[in-house]
Every structure is written in structure tokens, then in C-alpha cells.
Design a protein around this motif. Structure first.
Motif: not given
Ligand code: ZN
Length: 390
Positions: A94, A98, A150
Motif C-alpha cells: 500500500h 501511494r 484502499e
């Protein structure tokens, strides 16, 4: 500023024309039947590549990606006639995804040329199949089910620039996720999937609009029918993106896919990785030993497996013509007009008043080559082969 004037053959009419550009628009097109312009020099709409992972040694998914990498990838692609593209962010943790999205968004915020050149971000994964084969080269430990929070965190990091998301529709909860995502205007793409055939139709009903690199990111052995490739091929509401380097799909499969989908629903992509544009040889890449061949094929050294694509869209055009018998105009449509229509953006077009995203290129049919001489984005020359050192 003096108007830019370009000369070359008009793709639809085949005769030499002179195109005058002011600002970002074509202001005038005049026939030049007696022009001394070389017979193989064409004026074509700029290409739009909706799947690019890297180019010329630059990796958009590398651990140290920064806004400068995005700018340099864009410039390298401009030398291949690409006027707009979708940087593609693949399955990772994640935080890493990002970080990459933030770097792309930052490049867009700080440089108006990048803001225009990045037609949108393509997120490929992490909501894809964990199975070997369909998963392709995406790391299994980071594959996970669709999660709306998410996605929102990704879109937030991207400054709202995510325009395509590729997922596997067989995950529990995927249909509600697709419905919601499509409702935000993001193009939902099916890819890296092991879906049972009946799941494809349900995904299309929920709003999926594209098959990502149809025929790749799949099992090497499949039940002959029914299976998820036939189902996607037959779904008229799905566009299909394909990699026509001759390695990812055999020419007969490319021809069959283009005939089944029609030119109007086919999109050529490069899916290029960082090794694209480099010299043939052996490389250590992402912890793997790979061989880049003279023919542009990247293989895992000592195995029969492909390790990525080195295609660019200018090279894709003569290949798809040779594999399928489409015309030059049809091939360019699949690499320019169609991806623009899918994304809902304006594309370059050879018409008065049209957007001046164009290229001047030698099309050498016998050599299966499209050599880009000059690329113009929004009326500005961003690449000129005659100005480059040889
Ligand atoms: Zn892929």
C-alpha cells in the motif's frame, strides 16, 4: 510566435497536405499535390498509450521513483510519437503504491507539459488473481481483494488522476466494487484474472469496460471452452487492449482478436517496462537475470518465460498492419483515437480546428517500420529527429 507548418501525407486521403498550426490547434489544411515531400512521409495523430510501466531504463514502479522519472519517461515516449500516456502503477505494498502515485501527481502539479502528457494514471492491481499464471509478474504477497477505502487512499495520493483500474472480477465483493468505481468515472478493466466464464458477463453488467492485455496474464493451459478469454472476446461492451510485439500474442491470435473486437473496440498498448528502449544484452532487473534479444523480446534468462514488453506504439503500428491486414489509418485509430475515446479525452486529429497533437513519420511498409521524425504536442514541437545528435 510564427505558425508551425507541417507537410506530409494525410492518413485518410493519402495525398500530401500542408498543415498550419497556431496555439494548440490546426488552423488550416491545404492540399499540396505537387509537394516535394518524400512519398513515405505521413502526418498522423499523436499516439496515446494507456499502459506504460517504464521506458529507457526508467522504472515508474521503482522504489526511488520521483517526479523527474515521470517527466523523463514522457520525453522518451515523445520520441516515439506518443503525445499522451497513462503511467501504470502495479501491485506493490500500500505504502509503495501511494508513494508512486504521489510522485506522478507531483510531476503533474509542477509541470504543465506533464499535466497534459499524463492522460490519467492506470492502476494495475493489487486487486488481481493470486494464482500463478493469471498473476503474471505481480508479487503474490501484495495481491489482495478489492477494498474501497484502499482505492480512495490511492485516488487521494494521485490527486484524483486515476483513470483506469485493472482488477480480477472473481474476488468476493468485486461486483459492488466495480459498480461503485465505474460510478466515479474510472474505466474498470478486467485483467490478471482467473474468473469463471460466467463472472465476465456479470462484471460487464456492473460496469467493466476494458480487457487489459487480453490473452496475456492468463493460465498457460485453459479449458478450451468456455473460458474467460472467449467470454471477454465475445463481450461487445468490452474494449480490448492488446500487446502486438509478436511475442506476447502470436500473429494469428492478434488477427483473430482484432477481427472479433473490430478496429473500433481494439486498443494497442505497449505495456513497456524499464528495459524498453535499451540495447540488447543481459540485465539484472528487479532481482532477476533477464535477456533482452535483438528482436525486442525480454526473457527470463535460461527459461522460455517472457519478463516484460519493450514495445512502443510507433513500432506496434506496422506490426498490427502486418499481422491483421488493417490499413495505416485503422492501425493509428487503435493507437490514438480509440484510447482517447475510452478515456474521454480529445485526441489529435487531421482536421481544421482539431487538436495539434501530431507526428510526422516515415512509414516503411517493407521494413515494417514507422520512424518518427517529429512529434508535436499542443502545437509545440517536443521531438525533432533532425535536431538530435547522431
Ligand atoms: Zn499486466
Amino acid at each position: 510566435m510564427a505558425p508551425v507548418v507541417l507537410v506530409g501525407r494525410h492518413p485518410a486521403r493519402g495525398i500530401p497536405v500542408e498543415v498550419a498550426i497556431e496555439g494548440d490547434r490546426i488552423t488550416r489544411i491545404r492540399d499540396q499535390p505537387d509537394s516535394a515531400s518524400p512519398p513515405h512521409l505521413w502526418l498522423l495523430p499523436g499516439l496515446v498509450d494507456i499502459q506504460v510501466n517504464g521506458y529507457a531504463g526508467l522504472d515508474l514502479n521503482g522504489p526511488d521513483v520521483d517526479p523527474g522519472v515521470v517527466t523523463r519517461v514522457m520525453r522518451s515516449l515523445q520520441a516515439k510519437g506518443v503525445t499522451r500516456f497513462c503511467p501504470t502503477v502495479c501491485t506493490q505494498s500500500h505504502d509503495q503504491m501511494r508513494r508512486t502515485l504521489r510522485a506522478i501527481a507531483e510531476a503533474c502539479r509542477t509541470d504543465p507539459r506533464v499535466r497534459y502528457g499524463v492522460a490519467g494514471i492506470h492502476v494495475e492491481g493489487p486487486f488481481i488473481s493470486p494464482e500463478d499464471g493469471p498473476r503474471g509478474a505481480h508479487p503474490r504477497e501484495h495481491v489482495r481483494p478489492p477494498d474501497w477505502e484502499e482505492f480512495e487512499a490511492f485516488q487521494d495520493a494521485a490527486g484524483g488522476r486515476i483513470r483506469v483500474l485493472t482488477l480480477a472480477p472473481e474476488w468476493p465483493g468485486a461486483l459492488a466494487f466495480i459498480r461503485r468505481l465505474a460510478g466515479t468515472g474510472v474505466v474498470v478493466a478486467i485483467g490478471h484474472t482467473a474468473a469463471p466464464p460466467e463472472a465476465i458477463g456479470r462484471a460487464v453488467e456492473a460496469g467493466a469496460r476494458l480487457s487489459t492485455h487480453l490473452g496475456n496474464g492468463s493460465h498457460s493451459m485453459l479449458q478450451r471452452h468456455p473460458n474467460y478469454i472467449w467470454e471477454q472476446l465475445a463481450a461487445d461492451d468490452l474494449w480490448a487492449s492488446i500487446i502486438v510485439d509478436g511475442h506476447h500474442l502470436p500473429p494469428a491470435v492478434v488477427k483473430t482478436f482484432v477481427r472479433a473486437k473490430g478496429v473500433a473496440r481494439t486498443i494497442l498498448i505497449s505495456d513497456a517496462v524499464a528495459l524498453a528502449g535499451l540495447s540488447p544484452g543481459d540485465y539484472d532487473w528487479l532481482g532477476l537475470r533477464v535477456t533482452l534479444g535483438m528482436d525486442g523480446r525480454i526473457g527470463l534468462t535460461g527459461t522460455p518465460y517472457l519478463a516484460g514488453s519493450t514495445l512502443d506504439l510507433a513500432a506496434a503500428i506496422p506490426k498490427v498492419i502486418s499481422f491483421t491486414g488493417v490499413t495505416l489509418v485503422e492501425a493509428v485509430t487503435m493507437a490514438s483515437t480509440n484510447p482517447s475515446r475510452l478515456l474521454g479525452i480529445e485526441s489529435g486529429i487531421l482536421e481544421e480546428g482539431g487538436r495539434a497533437d501530431l507526428m510526422v513519420a516515415h512509414y516503411k511498409q517493407d521494413a515494417m517500420a514507422l520512424e518518427v521524425q517529429r512529434t508535436v504536442v499542443a502545437g509545440e514541437t517536443v521531438w525533432d529527429a533532425s535536431q538530435e545528435p547522431h
